[in-house]
Write an enzyme that holds these catalytic residues in place. Structure first.
Site, PDB file in Angstrom:
ATOM      1  CE  LYS A   1      -3.857   2.051   2.610  1.00 17.46           C
ATOM      2  NZ  LYS A   1      -4.755   1.861   3.775  1.00 17.46           N
TER       3      LYS A   1
ATOM      4  CB  SER B   1      -7.543   3.955   3.022  1.00 14.04           C
ATOM      5  OG  SER B   1      -6.824   3.245   4.022  1.00 14.04           O
TER       6      SER B   1
ATOM      7  CB  SER C   1      -8.430   1.052   5.705  1.00 10.69           C
ATOM      8  OG  SER C   1      -9.005   2.316   5.915  1.00 10.69           O
TER       9      SER C   1
END
Length: 463
Positions: free
Chosen positions: A85, A154, A178
């Protein structure tokens, strides 16, 4: 795009390929090339990646191939292509956090988890899309099963890359929902570990941020997490992830509690039906299932969850607002209107407001701890139904409050700091909807064992 069914979908699983590596029937380089072919075919629509390091990945895959041929792999995940990420630093790729203010940011150092993965022989293939600064402002990623829907956030790119069979695993982070929610929307397994269970490295600023793993199989999910923990440990002052060096064996729970949360009243009828069918399947296997009215401690816990979503938002907003304020001062156009709204909300808080929110969090944690002798785990929908439609903002209209979906079923585990696992057991209307398994802090292996038993024993639900 074909409709999703948990009965038919087959995700990419590295542990199966690793057995072929050991038998000289496949190689990490060939496995990587298949991943790159899938990325080339899928990425124009899914848009899961910010940047790929194909040359570095091929070099790492060749080195891994040599180790497997010599019978000396560094770990069970040696040669596994992994996405990171784009909130976590990588020495060979920029870290731009989905934010205009960080364009071109290239610190040229590795996050603790990334360093551990390299030491285990994993291939750091690229950086996956994150929402802006890990908040609510979405990136370009689409849901692999319907490009008109969000993949969640996210950890948008991490979830979508695994669901699209681009990689067998990817690293995500969670503050509110997330990891668990995007996994639900994309049909992945995911572990949001005990708070601090996996070393966050440079990302220590917020008290509920947690690094975790998206994967196509529960075996790969656990193996990636434990290989990181064996090398990098947990956050400063935390004991780190506990559990075996190999995936925990499936374990049938004796008693499961249903966690309704604030989200239950708003859950759509089809998603409730799907969830209740999972409950029925548990009972058919001899598991005792308790609802909130069946035990006073469960009722007391549910009552404490009223306002938990607002609580977690306020705590994180307060902890982030100096960063956001400095970004606005340095570059007034560097963050979105959505993030500026978070800054405005947090700027109205006082230290006393923050203290009161922390006291509320401690009360929820105490009421959850009291459930330890009552239930082996709690289950809940991992998201409020399947992924919502998302076509972007409408000019001239107010901002959509939750474009990547609602974290209402996820904020309890984040606030408590408890481990949670998403299990891809259900689909609603041809889209994934996961089931969440939550246990007491430091019982991550138990959550994984129960989740494994569920997926290996219960018939999937297609609603």
């Amino acid at each position: 795009m074909a409709a999703y069914s948990p009965r038919d979908f087959r995700a990419l699983a590295f542990h199966q390929a690793a057995r072929a590596f050991a038998e000289d029937a496949d190689t990490p380089r060939d496995f990587l090339e298949r991943c790159l072919e899938t990325i080339a075919a899928q990425e124009p629509v899914v848009r899961a990646w910010v940047v790929l390091n194909q040359a570095g990945a091929r070099e790492a895959a060749d080195a891994s191939t040599a180790r497997w041929k010599a019978g000396r792999p560094l770990s069970p995940i040696d040669g596994m292509p992994i996405g990171i990420k784009d909130l976590l630093e990588t020495r060979d790729m920029p870290t731009q956090m989905g934010c205009r203010a960080y364009r071109g940011n290239f610190p040229k150092r590795d996050n603790a988890a990334v360093s551990a993965l390299r030491e285990a022989g994993a291939i750091i293939l690229g950086k996956t899309v994150t929402t802006e600064l890990g908040g609510a402002h979405p990136g370009p990623t689409t849901n692999p099963f319907d490009q008109g829907r969000t993949p969640g956030g996210s950890s948008s790119g991490s979830a979508a890359a695994v669901a699209a069979r681009m990689v067998p695993a990817a690293i995500g982070t969670q503050v509110g929902g997330s990891i668990i929610r995007p996994a639900s929307y994309c049909g992945n397994f995911a572990l949001k570990p005990t708070q601090g269970g996996i070393n966050r490295g440079e990302r220590q600023a917020t008290s509920m941020s947690t690094s975790g793993v998206h994967a196509g199989s529960i075996e790969d999910m656990w193996q990636v997490a434990i290989e990181i923990a064996k090398r990098a440990g947990g956050d400063p002052g935390r004991p780190g992830l506990f559990g075996p060096s190999t995936p925990p064996e499936a374990r049938r729970p004796a008693v499961i509690g249903v966690m309704e949360t604030e989200g239950w009243a708003g859950l759509d009828a089809a998603s409730k039906v799907a969830f209740e069918q999972v409950v029925d399947r548990l009972r058919a296997q001899g598991v005792t299932v308790l609802r909130r009215g069946d035990h006073p401690l469960l009722e007391t816990f549910e009552a404490s969850l009223t306002g938990v979503q607002a609580m977690t938002s306020a705590i994180t907003g307060w902890e982030n607002h100096w960063l956001f304020r400095n970004l606005v001062a340095q570059d007034p156009d560097g963050i979105s209107a959505r993030s500026k709204a978070v800054l405005t909300m947090a700027s109205k808080m006082t230290p006393e407001d923050y203290r009161l929110r922390l006291l509320q969090r401690e009360e929820i944690r105490a009421r959850h701890a009291a459930l330890a002798p009552v239930v082996d785990a709690l289950i809940a929908p991992a998201s409020p139904g399947p992924a919502p439609l998302w076509a972007g903002e409408v000019p001239g209209q107010p901002l959509v409050p939750r474009p990547t979906g609602d974290a209402v079923f996820n904020t309890p585990s984040s606030g408590i700091g408890a481990p949670a696992v998403t299990v891809p057991l259900t689909s609603v209307g041809g889209m994934p909807m996961g089931i969440q398994v939550m246990v007491q802090p430091h019982m991550d292996a138990q959550a994984t064992a129960i989740a494994r038993w569920m997926v290996e024993t219960l018939d999937p639900v297609v609603a």
